[in-house]
Design a protein around this motif. Sequence first.
Motif, PDB file in Angstrom:
ATOM      1  N   SER A 178       6.768   7.089   2.570  1.00 27.93           N
ATOM      2  CA  SER A 178       5.359   6.742   2.520  1.00 27.93           C
ATOM      3  C   SER A 178       4.572   7.392   3.662  1.00 27.93           C
ATOM      4  O   SER A 178       3.525   8.021   3.440  1.00 27.93           O
ATOM      5  CB  SER A 178       5.226   5.217   2.583  1.00 27.93           C
ATOM      6  OG  SER A 178       3.880   4.843   2.719  1.00 27.93           O
ATOM      7  N   ARG A 179       5.071   7.276   4.871  1.00 23.29           N
ATOM      8  CA  ARG A 179       4.325   7.815   6.012  1.00 23.29           C
ATOM      9  C   ARG A 179       4.306   9.335   6.005  1.00 23.29           C
ATOM     10  O   ARG A 179       3.306   9.953   6.381  1.00 23.29           O
ATOM     11  CB  ARG A 179       4.896   7.267   7.320  1.00 23.29           C
ATOM     12  CG  ARG A 179       4.623   5.757   7.435  1.00 23.29           C
ATOM     13  CD  ARG A 179       4.952   5.208   8.796  1.00 23.29           C
ATOM     14  NE  ARG A 179       4.242   5.919   9.841  1.00 23.29           N
ATOM     15  CZ  ARG A 179       4.601   5.923  11.119  1.00 23.29           C
ATOM     16  NH1 ARG A 179       5.678   5.259  11.496  1.00 23.29           N
ATOM     17  NH2 ARG A 179       3.902   6.574  12.006  1.00 23.29           N
ATOM     18  N   PRO A 192       2.375   4.762  -1.701  1.00 20.76           N
ATOM     19  CA  PRO A 192       1.881   5.708  -2.703  1.00 20.76           C
ATOM     20  C   PRO A 192       2.375   5.294  -4.105  1.00 20.76           C
ATOM     21  O   PRO A 192       3.522   4.852  -4.242  1.00 20.76           O
ATOM     22  CB  PRO A 192       2.525   7.036  -2.292  1.00 20.76           C
ATOM     23  CG  PRO A 192       2.903   6.887  -0.857  1.00 20.76           C
ATOM     24  CD  PRO A 192       3.160   5.428  -0.640  1.00 20.76           C
ATOM     25  N   LEU A 246      -0.742  14.594   3.148  1.00 18.76           N
ATOM     26  CA  LEU A 246      -1.995  14.595   2.391  1.00 18.76           C
ATOM     27  C   LEU A 246      -3.186  14.665   3.338  1.00 18.76           C
ATOM     28  O   LEU A 246      -4.230  15.204   2.997  1.00 18.76           O
ATOM     29  CB  LEU A 246      -2.078  13.365   1.481  1.00 18.76           C
ATOM     30  CG  LEU A 246      -1.020  13.354   0.361  1.00 18.76           C
ATOM     31  CD1 LEU A 246      -1.006  12.036  -0.391  1.00 18.76           C
ATOM     32  CD2 LEU A 246      -1.244  14.523  -0.610  1.00 18.76           C
ATOM     33  N   GLN A 247      -3.020  14.151   4.566  1.00 17.17           N
ATOM     34  CA  GLN A 247      -4.127  14.153   5.524  1.00 17.17           C
ATOM     35  C   GLN A 247      -4.201  15.409   6.378  1.00 17.17           C
ATOM     36  O   GLN A 247      -5.266  15.823   6.789  1.00 17.17           O
ATOM     37  CB  GLN A 247      -4.026  12.918   6.440  1.00 17.17           C
ATOM     38  CG  GLN A 247      -4.526  11.656   5.756  1.00 17.17           C
ATOM     39  CD  GLN A 247      -3.963  10.403   6.404  1.00 17.17           C
ATOM     40  OE1 GLN A 247      -3.596  10.420   7.577  1.00 17.17           O
ATOM     41  NE2 GLN A 247      -3.887   9.322   5.651  1.00 17.17           N
ATOM     42  N   ASP A 264       1.807  10.451   3.240  1.00 18.51           N
ATOM     43  CA  ASP A 264       0.435  10.226   3.714  1.00 18.51           C
ATOM     44  C   ASP A 264       0.035  11.279   4.740  1.00 18.51           C
ATOM     45  O   ASP A 264      -1.067  11.820   4.698  1.00 18.51           O
ATOM     46  CB  ASP A 264       0.300   8.834   4.358  1.00 18.51           C
ATOM     47  CG  ASP A 264       0.274   7.723   3.319  1.00 18.51           C
ATOM     48  OD1 ASP A 264       0.127   8.024   2.118  1.00 18.51           O
ATOM     49  OD2 ASP A 264       0.420   6.545   3.720  1.00 18.51           O
ATOM     50  N   ASN A 279       0.785  -1.228   0.000  1.00 13.98           N
ATOM     51  CA  ASN A 279       0.000   0.000   0.000  1.00 13.98           C
ATOM     52  C   ASN A 279       0.825   1.291   0.000  1.00 13.98           C
ATOM     53  O   ASN A 279       0.464   2.251   0.671  1.00 13.98           O
ATOM     54  CB  ASN A 279      -0.900   0.000   1.239  1.00 13.98           C
ATOM     55  CG  ASN A 279      -2.302   0.422   0.887  1.00 13.98           C
ATOM     56  OD1 ASN A 279      -2.561   0.796  -0.269  1.00 13.98           O
ATOM     57  ND2 ASN A 279      -3.195   0.388   1.860  1.00 13.98           N
TER      58      ASN A 279
END
Length: 239
Positions: free
Chosen positions: A85-86, A33, A92-93, A89, A31
């Motif tokens: 990745s983290r 990006p 984006l949040q 994410d 999972n």
Amino acid sequence: NDQTELLRRKLEIYVKGKLVPDPILSFSSCNLPLQLLQNLAAAGYDMPTPVQMQAIPTALGGKSLLASANTGSGKTASYLVSIVSRCADFRLQHSSEYRKPLAMVLTPTRELCIQVEDQAKLLGKGLPFKTALVVGGDAMAGQLYRIQQGVELIVGTPGRLIDLLIKHDIGLDELMIFVLDEVDCMLQRGFRDQVMQIFRALSQPQVLMYSATITQEIEKMGSSIAKDMVIVSIGEPNK
Ligand code: ADP
Ligand code: MG
């Protein structure tokens, strides 16, 4: 289960700890990006190496780890993949005006830091992922300015980072991932107190430690700064 055990035995992946996830067989199985998958492919990383197979899902799950594997076995990407990745994410949040650093990598030398930062830039291309280098030999003012403009990752040597932290507040309260690369070498060079001083400026980050060998001293240091550390060794442990 049996299949996981067989796979680990075949790849000489030794693990110790609670709730250790299964190794991944491809980068696309966890999972990440899409842009990161494309960056990995562009870098020619077709398959994860054994340390990446085990460290990536462990780190993505938020667990702290202590890993050892031979030189040249891809340890850098084994922590950078989950960092990129983290961080991406997270951005984006949570949209925020000022982007405080989310991850920090400490290494014993300026040259290593430069290599790590280069690889981080490669993997973070096209994502909300900026890096800052904090090492001796360059003006601190420029390094500080770059951090103040907003970065996700700081890569630095302990000495220069302490100098920076003593003089300036760079807002480390959002920092979630703390990496110590080549810990054995950092301890040999007498960086222990500086590393601990930097750690105390953070608020309980996930800790990822890498070392050529896992000694008792390193294990003890790990358990003093992280809960439920997973230990990953590739090849015969402590040989
Ligand atoms: P070390 O384990 O010594 O820290 P590095 O992370 O520096 O090793 O990686 C050694 C080399 O392997 C680097 O040139 C890196 O780009 C390359 N590499 C890392 N992961 C992979 C992969 N999955 N596939 C192909 N090459 C890789
Ligand atoms: Mg390395």
